[in-house]
Design a protein around this motif. Structure first.
Motif, PDB file in Angstrom:
ATOM      1  N   LEU A  33     -14.796  -8.207  64.722  1.00 40.31           N
ATOM      2  CA  LEU A  33     -13.536  -8.239  65.452  1.00 40.31           C
ATOM      3  C   LEU A  33     -13.696  -8.879  66.823  1.00 40.31           C
ATOM      4  N   ILE A  34     -14.811  -8.616  67.480  1.00 45.41           N
ATOM      5  CA  ILE A  34     -15.061  -9.239  68.779  1.00 45.41           C
ATOM      6  C   ILE A  34     -15.219 -10.742  68.616  1.00 45.41           C
ATOM      7  N   ALA A  35     -15.980 -11.156  67.607  1.00 47.16           N
ATOM      8  CA  ALA A  35     -16.217 -12.588  67.388  1.00 47.16           C
ATOM      9  C   ALA A  35     -14.931 -13.335  67.058  1.00 47.16           C
ATOM     10  N   VAL A  36     -14.032 -12.712  66.348  1.00 47.42           N
ATOM     11  CA  VAL A  36     -12.768 -13.354  65.999  1.00 47.42           C
ATOM     12  C   VAL A  36     -11.737 -13.183  67.118  1.00 47.42           C
ATOM     13  N   GLY A  37     -11.801 -12.070  67.823  1.00 54.13           N
ATOM     14  CA  GLY A  37     -10.790 -11.757  68.832  1.00 54.13           C
ATOM     15  C   GLY A  37     -10.876 -12.588  70.091  1.00 54.13           C
ATOM     16  N   ILE A  38     -12.070 -13.007  70.482  1.00 52.61           N
ATOM     17  CA  ILE A  38     -12.202 -13.785  71.717  1.00 52.61           C
ATOM     18  C   ILE A  38     -11.475 -15.128  71.610  1.00 52.61           C
ATOM     19  N   PRO A  39     -11.660 -15.897  70.529  1.00 53.35           N
ATOM     20  CA  PRO A  39     -10.876 -17.141  70.434  1.00 53.35           C
ATOM     21  C   PRO A  39      -9.368 -16.897  70.310  1.00 53.35           C
ATOM     22  N   ILE A  40      -8.980 -15.830  69.624  1.00 52.16           N
ATOM     23  CA  ILE A  40      -7.555 -15.518  69.523  1.00 52.16           C
ATOM     24  C   ILE A  40      -6.996 -15.188  70.900  1.00 52.16           C
ATOM     25  N   LEU A  41      -7.753 -14.456  71.697  1.00 51.02           N
ATOM     26  CA  LEU A  41      -7.322 -14.129  73.054  1.00 51.02           C
ATOM     27  C   LEU A  41      -7.144 -15.390  73.895  1.00 51.02           C
ATOM     28  N   GLY A  42      -8.076 -16.319  73.777  1.00 45.81           N
ATOM     29  CA  GLY A  42      -7.935 -17.588  74.491  1.00 45.81           C
ATOM     30  C   GLY A  42      -6.717 -18.366  74.020  1.00 45.81           C
ATOM     31  N   TYR A  46      -3.568 -19.446  76.247  1.00 42.47           N
ATOM     32  CA  TYR A  46      -3.231 -20.863  76.343  1.00 42.47           C
ATOM     33  C   TYR A  46      -1.772 -21.124  75.992  1.00 42.47           C
ATOM     34  N   GLN A  47      -1.276 -20.502  74.928  1.00 45.38           N
ATOM     35  CA  GLN A  47       0.091 -20.764  74.479  1.00 45.38           C
ATOM     36  C   GLN A  47       1.149 -19.990  75.247  1.00 45.38           C
ATOM     37  N   ASN A  48       0.814 -18.789  75.727  1.00 50.23           N
ATOM     38  CA  ASN A  48       1.843 -17.909  76.292  1.00 50.23           C
ATOM     39  C   ASN A  48       1.657 -17.574  77.754  1.00 50.23           C
ATOM     40  N   GLY A  49       0.565 -17.997  78.356  1.00 51.57           N
ATOM     41  CA  GLY A  49       0.349 -17.732  79.767  1.00 51.57           C
ATOM     42  C   GLY A  49      -0.522 -16.514  80.006  1.00 51.57           C
ATOM     43  N   PRO A  50      -0.912 -16.336  81.267  1.00 49.87           N
ATOM     44  CA  PRO A  50      -1.864 -15.269  81.597  1.00 49.87           C
ATOM     45  C   PRO A  50      -1.318 -13.856  81.435  1.00 49.87           C
ATOM     46  N   PHE A  51      -0.016 -13.663  81.611  1.00 49.83           N
ATOM     47  CA  PHE A  51       0.517 -12.304  81.484  1.00 49.83           C
ATOM     48  C   PHE A  51       0.366 -11.780  80.061  1.00 49.83           C
ATOM     49  N   LEU A  52       0.799 -12.558  79.081  1.00 49.68           N
ATOM     50  CA  LEU A  52       0.643 -12.110  77.693  1.00 49.68           C
ATOM     51  C   LEU A  52      -0.823 -12.120  77.276  1.00 49.68           C
ATOM     52  N   GLY A  53      -1.627 -12.976  77.898  1.00 47.39           N
ATOM     53  CA  GLY A  53      -3.063 -12.932  77.652  1.00 47.39           C
ATOM     54  C   GLY A  53      -3.662 -11.604  78.094  1.00 47.39           C
ATOM     55  N   LEU A  54      -3.224 -11.116  79.250  1.00 43.52           N
ATOM     56  CA  LEU A  54      -3.700  -9.814  79.720  1.00 43.52           C
ATOM     57  C   LEU A  54      -3.185  -8.667  78.849  1.00 43.52           C
ATOM     58  N   VAL A  55      -1.977  -8.807  78.338  1.00 42.50           N
ATOM     59  CA  VAL A  55      -1.437  -7.789  77.418  1.00 42.50           C
ATOM     60  C   VAL A  55      -2.274  -7.762  76.138  1.00 42.50           C
ATOM     61  N   ALA A  56      -2.614  -8.943  75.626  1.00 36.65           N
ATOM     62  CA  ALA A  56      -3.445  -9.015  74.422  1.00 36.65           C
ATOM     63  C   ALA A  56      -4.842  -8.471  74.704  1.00 36.65           C
ATOM     64  N   LEU A  57      -5.378  -8.747  75.885  1.00 32.35           N
ATOM     65  CA  LEU A  57      -6.687  -8.203  76.268  1.00 32.35           C
ATOM     66  C   LEU A  57      -6.644  -6.683  76.321  1.00 32.35           C
ATOM     67  N   ALA A  58      -5.589  -6.128  76.882  1.00 33.99           N
ATOM     68  CA  ALA A  58      -5.450  -4.668  76.939  1.00 33.99           C
ATOM     69  C   ALA A  58      -5.349  -4.077  75.538  1.00 33.99           C
ATOM     70  N   ALA A  59      -4.630  -4.752  74.640  1.00 31.87           N
ATOM     71  CA  ALA A  59      -4.530  -4.272  73.257  1.00 31.87           C
ATOM     72  C   ALA A  59      -5.898  -4.308  72.581  1.00 31.87           C
ATOM     73  N   GLY A  60      -6.635  -5.376  72.795  1.00 37.15           N
ATOM     74  CA  GLY A  60      -7.982  -5.463  72.215  1.00 37.15           C
ATOM     75  C   GLY A  60      -8.918  -4.417  72.780  1.00 37.15           C
TER      76      GLY A  60
END
Length: 86
Positions: A33-42, A46-60
């Motif tokens: 999950l970590i190996a797959v999740g890091i590229p998905i997080l990036g 990239y597509q939605n901006g840093p705010f949704l990136g941080l939301v996805a990071l918090a979910a992970g």
């Protein structure tokens, strides 16, 4: 909903399904999950901006809380050794 958010949602669903497996599968599943999740997080960032990136990071982080806890303990170990030596 764009492709990155769909992938992030699928990642959460797969993580929940893997959490229901027997305990001997948890750590190998966490590494995958970590190996797959890091590229998905990036991709999400990239597509939605840093705010949704941080939301996805918090979910992970909420899904992978035990590996993060052990990683934090591993990182703190050298600092504790230095404090004992002084």
């Amino acid at each position: 909903m764009n492709a990155s958010l769909v992938l992030a949602c699928l990642w959460v669903i797969v993580a929940a399904a893997l959490g229901g497996l027997p305990e001997r599968f948890h750590w190998p599943a966490a590494y995958g999950l970590i190996a797959v999740g890091i590229p998905i997080l990036g991709f999400v960032t990239y597509q939605n901006g840093p705010f949704l990136g941080l939301v996805a990071l918090a979910a992970g982080c909420s899904v992978l809380r035990w590996p993060l806890l052990y990683f934090g303990r591993w990182m703190m170990r050298p600092l504790r050794r230095r404090q004992r030596e002084e």
